[in-house]
Write an enzyme that holds these catalytic residues in place. Structure first.
Site, PDB file in Angstrom:
ATOM      1  N   ASP A  13      22.380  21.602 -15.599  1.00  0.00           N
ATOM      2  CA  ASP A  13      22.145  20.956 -14.707  1.00  0.00           C
ATOM      3  C   ASP A  13      21.886  21.566 -13.312  1.00  0.00           C
ATOM      4  O   ASP A  13      22.027  20.805 -12.305  1.00  0.00           O
ATOM      5  CB  ASP A  13      22.986  19.239 -13.854  1.00  0.00           C
ATOM      6  CG  ASP A  13      23.484  18.412 -15.276  1.00  0.00           C
ATOM      7  OD1 ASP A  13      22.348  18.129 -16.084  1.00  0.00           O
ATOM      8  OD2 ASP A  13      24.493  18.741 -16.081  1.00  0.00           O
ATOM      9  N   HIS A  41      15.977  17.120 -17.341  1.00  0.00           N
ATOM     10  CA  HIS A  41      15.635  18.065 -15.866  1.00  0.00           C
ATOM     11  C   HIS A  41      14.403  16.722 -15.079  1.00  0.00           C
ATOM     12  O   HIS A  41      13.278  16.442 -15.192  1.00  0.00           O
ATOM     13  CB  HIS A  41      15.424  19.186 -15.639  1.00  0.00           C
ATOM     14  CG  HIS A  41      14.001  19.809 -16.998  1.00  0.00           C
ATOM     15  ND1 HIS A  41      14.737  20.055 -18.425  1.00  0.00           N
ATOM     16  CD2 HIS A  41      12.885  19.355 -16.417  1.00  0.00           C
ATOM     17  CE1 HIS A  41      13.219  20.280 -18.825  1.00  0.00           C
ATOM     18  NE2 HIS A  41      12.511  19.806 -18.105  1.00  0.00           N
TER      19      HIS A  41
END
Length: 432
Positions: A13, A41
């Protein structure tokens, strides 16, 4: 032209999708080489009129959003075909050309029994659970290693597919029914589920290793994007709290078919702080208002699961480790804007383990579990930095933070993210 890898240098992340998308305008191929739909994402695109579009991708390479770029799903990926076509259909409805996608014939396919086993195993483990997403990733990679997996190419031959499913279900149903007290999976339903995708899938499938090497021979640029991150790598991560694939620069080669000698640049992505989803050690984790501030301002909730991410201060020890494991040539520091408004910003420079200072990540996981961060405190800033496009545009304290993190992390910082939009980036060095 070279092959370039983009690698997460923390626990995932970090903003790899944004970095990949920014570089995607300068490359010809963007390749996803590991993982599946267990990581997501988000890419934010602003058009010429100022209209902003947000795209959440889980399985597709972010290059799918860049016109003229060929997105590739490599042999190291495990593919949930239902998710694949859900994402493709959603993008097509928004006007994105998805016909450019290419998928490796050797990529493995997630079947329904893999998803079932993932979920029931986590429940069975209870407090010893790993914290998987329950999407069948681990069981599919286990099938691959055990040489009983289903590959994309198998879907185009019903006879071979049926034989393979029969063989694997002889084993899987023993586990499902006798250990977990679950209903047995049937050969007919499994084969039908997979065959339903064959016609739509066929035009996308090819020898992607050959495709990519021929592109490099022609002087084109290939960008390899990792799913997950270094500290989640099955070999180099915080085992057993890791993913089931290789998320490092080495995995970029094995998961794409590109030889190591053609990989000339490794870009490590790090947040200006640290986050983690799921179980496992996290030395700089915060359980106070500061952690809640990072979570709220940084919108730290999983793209795939929606779970709140665990948040903590920047850890230079794991950044140095990631730089060493991957051979990082450049770092991209993301989400610097989230730190705006803090009076001071701690950075972990080493660990205290039982009264002994560790400047490098302990190889013993028990030591890592008990690591206490040693912090250096840097002054914060209050100015809005979202409009900064050069290092000189940043407030003095923000510049000092970037330079300090660079000195501690083992490679130069070549770009800094200062906001969620596609162009909210401070360029320091050319990445290509």
């Amino acid at each position: 032209m070279p092959a370039i890898a983009i690698i997460g240098a923390q626990w995932g992340d970090e903003g790899k999708g944004k970095a990949t998308d920014l570089l995607g305008t300068s490359v010809d191929y963007v390749v996803k080489f590991n993982g599946g739909n267990n990581a997501g994402h988000t890419v934010v695109i602003t058009d010429a009129s100022g209209h902003t579009e947000k795209y959440a991708l889980h399985l597709l390479p972010s290059g799918i959003l860049t016109p003229g770029c060929t997105p590739v799903i490599g042999n190291g990926v495990v593919v949930d075909l239902a998710v694949l076509f859900e994402e493709l259909d959603a993008l097509e409805q928004r006007g994105v050309d998805v016909s450019r996608l290419r998928i490796s014939a050797n990529a493995h396919v997630i079947a329904d029994y893999n998803r079932t086993l993932d979920k029931v195993t986590e429940r069975f483990l209870g407090s010893r659970r790993i914290g998987t997403t329950g999407r069948g990733i681990g069981p599919t990679y286990a099938d691959k290693m055990n040489r009983i997996g289903i590959r994309v190419q198998d879907i185009f031959d019903e006879k071979i597919l049926t034989q393979k499913v029969e063989g694997v279900l002889d084993l899987k149903n023993q586990v499902l029914t006798k250990i977990y007290n679950r209903r047995a999976a049937t050969v007919e339903a499994t084969v039908e589920e997979l065959l339903a995708f064959a016609d739509r899938l066929r035009p996308m499938v090819c020898d992607t290793g050959l495709l990519l090497n021929q592109a490099l021979d022609r002087g084109e640029t290939v960008l390899l994007e990792a799913g997950q991150a270094t500290l989640l790598d099955v070999d180099h991560g915080t085992y057993p709290f890791v993913t089931s694939s290789s998320a490092t620069a080495g995995g970029a080669c094995t998961g794409s078919g590109i030889p190591p000698r053609r990989l000339e640049q490794v870009i490590g992505i790090v947040k200006a702080y640290t986050t983690r989803v799921g179980e496992g050690p996290f030395p700089t984790e915060l359980h106070d208002d500061a952690g809640e501030h990072l979570r709220k301002v940084g919108a730290e909730f999983g793209t795939t699961t929606g779970r709140p991410r665990r948040c903590g201060w920047y850890d230079a020890v794991i950044a140095r480790y990631a730089a060493r494991v991957n051979g990082v040539t450049d770092f991209v520091l993301t989400k610097l804007d989230v730190l705006t408004g803090l009076e001071q910003v701690p950075v972990c420079v080493a660990y205290d383990v039982g009264g002994v200072r560790h400047d490098e990540m302990p190889v013993n996981q028990t030591d890592f579990h008990h690591a206490v961060p040693i912090y250096e405190y840097l002054p914060g800033w209050w100015e809005d930095i979202s409009g900064a496009r050069t290092l000189a545009d940043l407030p003095a304290n923000a510049q000092a933070y970037v330079k300090a993190v660079e000195e501690m992390s083992g490679a130069r910082i070549s770009a800094v993210g200062v906001g969620p939009s596609r162009d909210a980036t401070v360029a320091i060095h050319d990445l290509i």
